[in-house]
Design a protein around this motif. Structure first.
Motif, short mmCIF file in Angstrom:
data_model
loop_
_atom_site.label_atom_id
_atom_site.label_comp_id
_atom_site.label_asym_id
_atom_site.label_seq_id
_atom_site.Cartn_x
_atom_site.Cartn_y
_atom_site.Cartn_z
N PRO A 148 21.99 -8.04 -20.05
CA PRO A 148 23.41 -8.43 -20.02
C PRO A 148 24.27 -7.35 -19.37
O PRO A 148 23.93 -6.17 -19.43
CB PRO A 148 23.76 -8.55 -21.50
CG PRO A 148 22.86 -7.56 -22.18
CD PRO A 148 21.64 -7.35 -21.31
N GLU A 149 25.35 -7.75 -18.71
CA GLU A 149 26.30 -6.78 -18.15
C GLU A 149 27.65 -7.04 -18.82
O GLU A 149 28.45 -7.82 -18.34
CB GLU A 149 26.47 -7.00 -16.65
CG GLU A 149 25.20 -6.94 -15.83
CD GLU A 149 25.46 -7.41 -14.40
OE1 GLU A 149 26.34 -6.85 -13.74
OE2 GLU A 149 24.81 -8.36 -13.97
N ALA A 150 27.87 -6.39 -19.94
CA ALA A 150 29.08 -6.66 -20.71
C ALA A 150 30.22 -5.75 -20.26
O ALA A 150 30.08 -4.52 -20.25
CB ALA A 150 28.81 -6.47 -22.20
N GLU A 151 31.32 -6.36 -19.89
CA GLU A 151 32.51 -5.59 -19.48
C GLU A 151 33.51 -5.55 -20.63
O GLU A 151 33.51 -6.42 -21.50
CB GLU A 151 33.14 -6.25 -18.25
CG GLU A 151 32.21 -6.22 -17.04
CD GLU A 151 32.69 -7.07 -15.87
OE1 GLU A 151 32.31 -6.75 -14.74
OE2 GLU A 151 33.41 -8.06 -16.08
N PHE A 152 34.35 -4.52 -20.62
CA PHE A 152 35.35 -4.39 -21.68
C PHE A 152 36.51 -3.55 -21.19
O PHE A 152 36.41 -2.86 -20.17
CB PHE A 152 34.73 -3.75 -22.95
CG PHE A 152 34.12 -2.40 -22.73
CD1 PHE A 152 34.86 -1.23 -22.92
CD2 PHE A 152 32.80 -2.28 -22.32
CE1 PHE A 152 34.30 0.02 -22.71
CE2 PHE A 152 32.22 -1.01 -22.10
CZ PHE A 152 32.97 0.14 -22.30
N HIS A 175 33.17 2.38 -13.91
CA HIS A 175 34.50 1.81 -14.02
C HIS A 175 34.48 0.47 -13.34
O HIS A 175 33.80 0.28 -12.35
CB HIS A 175 35.49 2.76 -13.33
CG HIS A 175 36.87 2.57 -13.82
ND1 HIS A 175 37.65 1.51 -13.42
CD2 HIS A 175 37.61 3.28 -14.70
CE1 HIS A 175 38.80 1.59 -14.04
NE2 HIS A 175 38.81 2.65 -14.83
N GLU A 176 35.20 -0.52 -13.88
CA GLU A 176 35.22 -1.84 -13.25
C GLU A 176 36.46 -2.00 -12.38
O GLU A 176 37.26 -1.08 -12.25
CB GLU A 176 35.12 -2.94 -14.32
CG GLU A 176 33.73 -3.53 -14.45
CD GLU A 176 33.17 -4.08 -13.15
OE1 GLU A 176 33.97 -4.42 -12.23
OE2 GLU A 176 31.94 -4.18 -13.02
N VAL A 177 36.63 -3.22 -11.87
CA VAL A 177 37.69 -3.52 -10.92
C VAL A 177 39.09 -3.20 -11.46
O VAL A 177 39.91 -2.58 -10.80
CB VAL A 177 37.62 -5.02 -10.53
CG1 VAL A 177 38.73 -5.37 -9.55
CG2 VAL A 177 36.25 -5.34 -9.94
N HIS A 209 35.73 -1.28 -17.98
CA HIS A 209 34.46 -0.56 -17.85
C HIS A 209 33.28 -1.50 -17.99
O HIS A 209 33.39 -2.59 -18.55
CB HIS A 209 34.36 0.51 -18.94
CG HIS A 209 35.45 1.52 -18.88
ND1 HIS A 209 35.35 2.71 -18.21
CD2 HIS A 209 36.71 1.49 -19.40
CE1 HIS A 209 36.48 3.39 -18.32
NE2 HIS A 209 37.33 2.66 -19.04
N GLU A 210 32.13 -1.03 -17.47
CA GLU A 210 30.87 -1.76 -17.67
C GLU A 210 29.78 -0.75 -17.97
O GLU A 210 29.72 0.32 -17.36
CB GLU A 210 30.51 -2.56 -16.41
CG GLU A 210 29.15 -3.25 -16.50
CD GLU A 210 28.85 -4.14 -15.28
OE1 GLU A 210 29.73 -4.89 -14.84
OE2 GLU A 210 27.71 -4.05 -14.77
N ILE A 211 28.93 -1.09 -18.94
CA ILE A 211 27.76 -0.27 -19.23
C ILE A 211 26.56 -1.21 -19.21
O ILE A 211 26.53 -2.20 -19.94
CB ILE A 211 27.87 0.42 -20.61
CG1 ILE A 211 29.07 1.38 -20.63
CG2 ILE A 211 26.58 1.16 -20.95
CD1 ILE A 211 29.36 2.01 -21.99
MG MG Z 1 30.70 -6.05 -13.53
#
Ligand code: MG
Ligand code: ADP
Ligand code: MG
Ligand code: MG
Ligand code: MG
Length: 443
Positions: free
Chosen positions: A130-134, A187-189, A194-196
């Motif tokens: 999974p690629e969970a963003e927050f 870091h996300e858009v 963020h994404e981990i």
């Molecule tokens: Mg992403």
């Protein structure tokens, strides 16, 4: 790694664990726990911990409320963010009835049922990455979350001074101490987003990992005076948070989706899995995108999918097949968001893919153009339909998809739909600030 009861009892002693949290997840994806002192560990590993299921939303009624927690011993781990004194460990549990049968309303049990079906079809492992963003937001003087991000506040503090980045690094370290293999963290858009990414693993563990991940992110953010949210679209006009779900089926250690002789190096099973996902994705939406707010992320222009299509490259597609082949061959479903219940999400994804394989479905042609740039006529001409536009539409699509209903089982399906209808109704009848701004003067 396989722990015995004796291992757990010994580790609790040796590592000086004072409290044990017996964790499980309710149907709406909330992590629950019963906290025990270390003196209760023998009872715990012998499946003797009882709790009142009627106090958990969507579980059982008062008259049948005694339920038992059967810990998955391999899930034993100490929380690295707790102090050396008064250490806390957790065990992830299955929920059982008093008569020793698995509780049909336990989301972990729902996923286990579909995994058994996959094994019966010869697929021994369902791997999920999974690629969970927050988002990380600042809190106000009372500790309440704001929508101010750190990046803005400290825009001249670059690199290691950025509070968000250092918090993310702390989260990664804690996760590694808990046995996660972190593949990437970035870091996300959007500002503050963020994404981990952690390494794929077998689905039941992947779902457990997602729950642990969310707890770790929230806990460490709070420790740093920030608020972490997995809400799918916290700010209008800015990219939302998704949880792209990378999936593959394995048989005897080999990736079933890979076939060097197949079109684009993909197997017939892979194409059928894609077709099954596309066939059921609308019915799955209430599970993969469970909130009123989820549908505010699924709009054109932010790399979030809105239309039913697949592609080997195109990031506007709902399903993308990354270029990697061999053991890394995978199907990436881009609609799910991190507010979903990961057990139910992976259960419906797998069931949909298996349905495609069982029925030998073939997917429509690949769409290589940017779908956001097509108008409705162009989409209609190519048979591209849209995901549900609201939670209400998603509930209706779920009610019309027998495979998804059967996968959840009637207990979960009925309670889930009832809860989601209530949520939709609450939203529908509220008067928003947008409405007031738009209408109060002109009418
Ligand atoms: Mg992403
Ligand atoms: P993206 O290019 O979409 O940003 P990422 O690199 O962020 O992708 O994430 C890829 C995810 O896919 C990781 O969690 C990775 O472990 C996972 N993955 C790799 N191989 C497989 C596989 N065979 N099955 C399932 N997931 C996989
Ligand atoms: Mg990614
Ligand atoms: Mg990447
Ligand atoms: Mg991705």
């Amino acid at each position: 790694m396989a722990y015995t009861k004796e291992d757990i009892i010994r580790m609790v002693k040796e590592e000086d664990i004072e409290f044990i949290r017996m964790q499980f997840t309710d149907i709406f994806g909330q992590l629950k726990n019963v906290a025990l002192t270390a003196s209760q560990i023998e009872k715990a590993v012998n499946n003797e911990i009882m709790f009142d299921g009627s106090s958990i939303e969507g579980f059982v009624r008062i008259d049948e409320s005694d339920q038992y927690l059967y810990p998955d011993l391999d899930s034993f781990v100490a929380f690295p963010w707790r102090p050396a004194h008064g250490k806390v460990a957790r065990l992830i549990c299955d929920v059982y009835n008093a008569d020793g049968t698995p509780f049909v309303g336990d989301p972990r049990g729902v996923l286990k049922r579909v995994l058994k079906k996959a094994r019966d079809m010869g697929f021994d492992t369902f791997n999920v990455g999974p690629e969970a963003e927050f988002f990380l937001f600042q809190t106000d003087e009372e500790g309440k979350p704001t929508t101010k991000t750190n990046d803005e506040a400290g825009y001249f503090d670059l690199g290691p001074l950025d509070h968000g980045e250092s918090t993310r690094r702390e989260i990664c370290l804690a996760l590694e101490q808990m046995g996660f293999e972190i593949e990437a963290s970035h870091h996300e858009v959007a500002a503050g987003q963020h994404e981990i990414d952690f390494k794929y693993t077998e689905a039941l563990k992947a779902a457990d990992n997602i729950m642990t991940f969310k707890l770790a992110v929230k806990t460490l953010a709070q420790k740093n005076g920030l608020h972490a949210t997995f809400m799918p679209k916290p700010i209008f006009g800015v990219a939302g948070s998704g949880m792209h779900t990378n999936m593959s089926l394995f048989k005897n250690g080999e990736n079933v989706f890979c076939d060097p002789k197949g079109e684009k190096g993909l197997s017939k099973e892979c194409y059928s899995f894609i077709a099954g996902l596309l066939h059921h994705v609308k019915g799955m939406a209430a599970v993969t995108n469970p909130l009123v707010n989820s549908y505010k992320r699924l709009v054109p222009g932010y790399e979030a999918p809105c239309y039913l299509s697949w592609s080997a490259s195109n990031r506007s597609a709902l399903i993308r097949i990354p270029a990697t082949r061999g053991q890394g061959t995978r199907v990436e479903l881009r609609s799910p968001d991190p507010s979903c219940n990961p057990y139910l999400e992976l259960a419906v994804c797998l069931a949909a893919g298996l349905d495609g394989i069982e029925k030998g479905m073939t997917p429509p042609a690949e769409i290589t153009e940017n779908i956001y740039a097509m108008d409705e006529d162009a989409r209609d001409a190519r048979g591209i339909s849209a995901l549900p536009g609201s939670l209400e539409e998603a509930i209706e699509a779920l009610e019309a998809d027998q495979l998804v209903l059967d996968t959840l089982g009637s207990h979960v399906a009925e309670n889930y739909i009832e809860g989601k209808r209530k949520e939709w109704d609450e939203y529908r009848t509220r008067v928003s600030s947008w409405e007031r701004e738009k209408y109060i003067i002109n009418y």
